[in-house]
Design a protein around this motif. Structure first.
Motif, short mmCIF file in Angstrom:
data_model
loop_
_atom_site.label_atom_id
_atom_site.label_comp_id
_atom_site.label_asym_id
_atom_site.label_seq_id
_atom_site.Cartn_x
_atom_site.Cartn_y
_atom_site.Cartn_z
N PHE A 85 7.31 9.83 5.21
CA PHE A 85 6.88 8.33 5.18
C PHE A 85 8.29 7.56 5.75
O PHE A 85 8.52 6.77 5.23
CB PHE A 85 6.49 7.86 3.74
CG PHE A 85 4.97 8.18 3.57
CD1 PHE A 85 4.12 7.61 4.46
CD2 PHE A 85 4.73 8.77 2.29
CE1 PHE A 85 2.68 7.91 4.21
CE2 PHE A 85 3.44 8.84 2.06
CZ PHE A 85 2.49 8.56 2.90
N PRO A 121 7.77 3.83 7.03
CA PRO A 121 7.42 2.89 6.48
C PRO A 121 8.56 2.61 5.46
O PRO A 121 8.89 1.39 4.88
CB PRO A 121 6.11 3.27 5.66
CG PRO A 121 5.48 4.26 6.63
CD PRO A 121 6.68 5.12 7.36
N ILE A 122 9.29 3.75 4.98
CA ILE A 122 10.26 3.52 4.01
C ILE A 122 11.46 2.61 4.24
O ILE A 122 11.92 1.79 3.75
CB ILE A 122 10.54 4.97 3.39
CG1 ILE A 122 9.63 5.52 2.41
CG2 ILE A 122 12.05 4.74 2.84
CD1 ILE A 122 10.05 6.95 2.07
N ALA A 167 11.25 0.76 6.88
CA ALA A 167 11.08 -0.75 7.37
C ALA A 167 10.99 -1.42 5.92
O ALA A 167 11.36 -2.79 5.74
CB ALA A 167 9.40 -0.76 7.87
N GLY A 168 10.47 -0.80 4.97
CA GLY A 168 10.26 -1.68 3.58
C GLY A 168 11.66 -1.94 3.23
O GLY A 168 11.96 -3.25 2.49
N ALA A 204 13.24 -4.89 5.12
CA ALA A 204 12.75 -5.97 4.94
C ALA A 204 13.36 -6.45 3.49
O ALA A 204 13.63 -7.60 3.37
CB ALA A 204 11.07 -5.75 4.95
N GLY A 205 12.88 -5.68 2.63
CA GLY A 205 13.64 -6.33 1.17
C GLY A 205 15.09 -6.68 1.20
O GLY A 205 15.41 -7.45 0.44
N ILE A 243 10.08 2.12 -3.66
CA ILE A 243 11.04 1.49 -2.47
C ILE A 243 11.26 0.05 -2.84
O ILE A 243 12.57 -0.29 -2.84
CB ILE A 243 10.12 1.72 -1.20
CG1 ILE A 243 10.20 3.16 -0.84
CG2 ILE A 243 10.98 0.92 -0.22
CD1 ILE A 243 11.58 3.85 -0.76
#
Lengths: 141, 229
Positions: B90, B93-94, B96-97, B100-101, B182
């Motif tokens: 993943f 997505p990881i 990206a997350g 974002a955070g 995450i």
């Protein structure tokens, strides 16, 4: 490895990180460069995790202890900061909740999308296999 | 008496005793906000204020322990290495997350600093507050913040994550285990990770993975945001 040798290896990596930051001018803190260096050494199997486990588990198990002395410097902070502490406390708490929500939603969105695509690919594969099988069965008839 | 107070052993001893008392209290009462670091800090500051021992005298010994922050950060590579296989499936997505955070946490600080008229030093001190302490304190001093303020902010952030993470996940319908882990690791580093590990193995692993990557992201992005703000 014996503990003194493990320590020597870790300290050598720290010094290499500091060297890359201060002398070579890599714009990341020395200890973070050191972390990346150790990660590279582990991934390339130059160092095995077991070889430094004595020192690494000691530091990881008592991580918070090493932050205690730097945190005492709060005493030397000016009154302009101390007088604002309720506001700062509120900001820290509120922003943490927002950051968890943002990080989680974005990760989940992209995971769902990836899973959806994987499912589509899987289904297409299954359909094409079935079509193939039907094709051969039809041919035999 | 001065000879004893100015011995390095004095500061080291005080730190060890205060920290162990903090660990004892937090184990005994099991409230997430009774964090050993927070208790130890209050004990030492209280002791110095009451006895009138100066911060300089304490630091003669305290500095010996602070020096160990550097190797303590470097060995964070070990848990990161152990999780690297889990990252592979993943990874998009990881990343990206985590991005974002981290960006959300930093943007909030800068916007609030502007709106509420906080001093620049204070805003910069809060900027790396979601990052694990060995990284955050160094990033703080590098961009011109006050590391001790950052360390307190990081501790508060971590405790918030440890206490509130499951509720936030429920409220925002964050159900995927990887996403939960995450989110917690990115926003509230190692302290939040302790709670993520209670939520489950996947959450714990993903949270500890996010700590290091979020730290790297912040180390790269914080100076850029500082220059812009």
């Amino acid at each position: 490895m014996r503990i003194p040798l493990q320590l020597a290896v870790i300290f050598a990596i720290c010094l290499a990180g500091e060297f890359l930051h201060r002398i070579v001018g890599v714009p990341l803190p020395g200890n973070i460069i050191g972390m990346v260096l150790l990660l590279i050494l582990l991934c390339t199997k130059v160092i095995k995790p077991e070889q430094i486990s004595g020192v690494s588990s000691f530091f990881l198990n008592h991580l918070a202890l090493f932050f205690l002395p730097p945190s005492i410097a709060i005493m030397a902070v000016g009154d302009d900061v101390l007088s604002k502490w309720p506001l700062l406390l509120f900001l820290c708490i509120a922003f943490t909740l927002v950051a968890i929500a943002a990080g989680g939603r974005v990760t989940q969105f992209f995971i769902r999308r990836q899973e959806y695509r994987e499912n589509l690919a899987l289904r297409a594969e299954r359909l094409s296999k079935r079509a193939e099988r039907n094709g051969t069965i039809g041919g035999e008839k | 008496m001065n000879a004893i107070i100015n011995s390095p052993l004095f500061g080291i001893f005080l730190t060890l005793i205060a920290f162990e008392t903090g660990v004892f209290i937090s184990k005994k009462f099991k409230y997430s906000f009774l964090n050993p670091l927070l208790i130890g800090n209050i004990l030492i500051v209280g002791f110095l204020l009451i006895t009138g021992v100066s911060l300089e005298s304490y630091n003669v010994g305290g500095d010996y322990i602070s020096v160990m922050l550097s190797p303590a950060t470097v060995v964070l590579a070990v848990p990161l290495y152990r999780q690297i296989q889990k990252l592979q499936h993943f990874w998009k997505p990881i990343l990206a997350g985590i991005f974002a955070g981290s960006i959300t946490a930093m943007t909030c600080v800068i916007v609030a600093g502007k709106l509420l008229g906080l001093t620049k030093v204070l805003t910069l001190s809060l900027l790396p507050k979601s990052v694990t302490i060995p990284m955050g304190s160094v990033i703080s001093s590098q961009i011109g913040g006050i590391p001790s303020v950052t360390i307190i902010a990081i501790t508060v952030t971590g405790i918030t994550g440890a206490v509130a993470a499951p509720a936030v996940c429920r409220f925002c319908h964050i159900k995927h285990k990887v996403a939960q882990g995450i989110a917690i690791g990115t926003a509230s580093h190692a302290l939040g990770t302790t709670r993520a590990m209670e939520m489950g193995e996947v959450q714990g692993a993903m949270s500890s993975l996010a700590i290091g990557i979020a730290g790297l992201f912040t180390a790269v992005v914080a100076p850029v945001l500082t220059a812009l703000s």
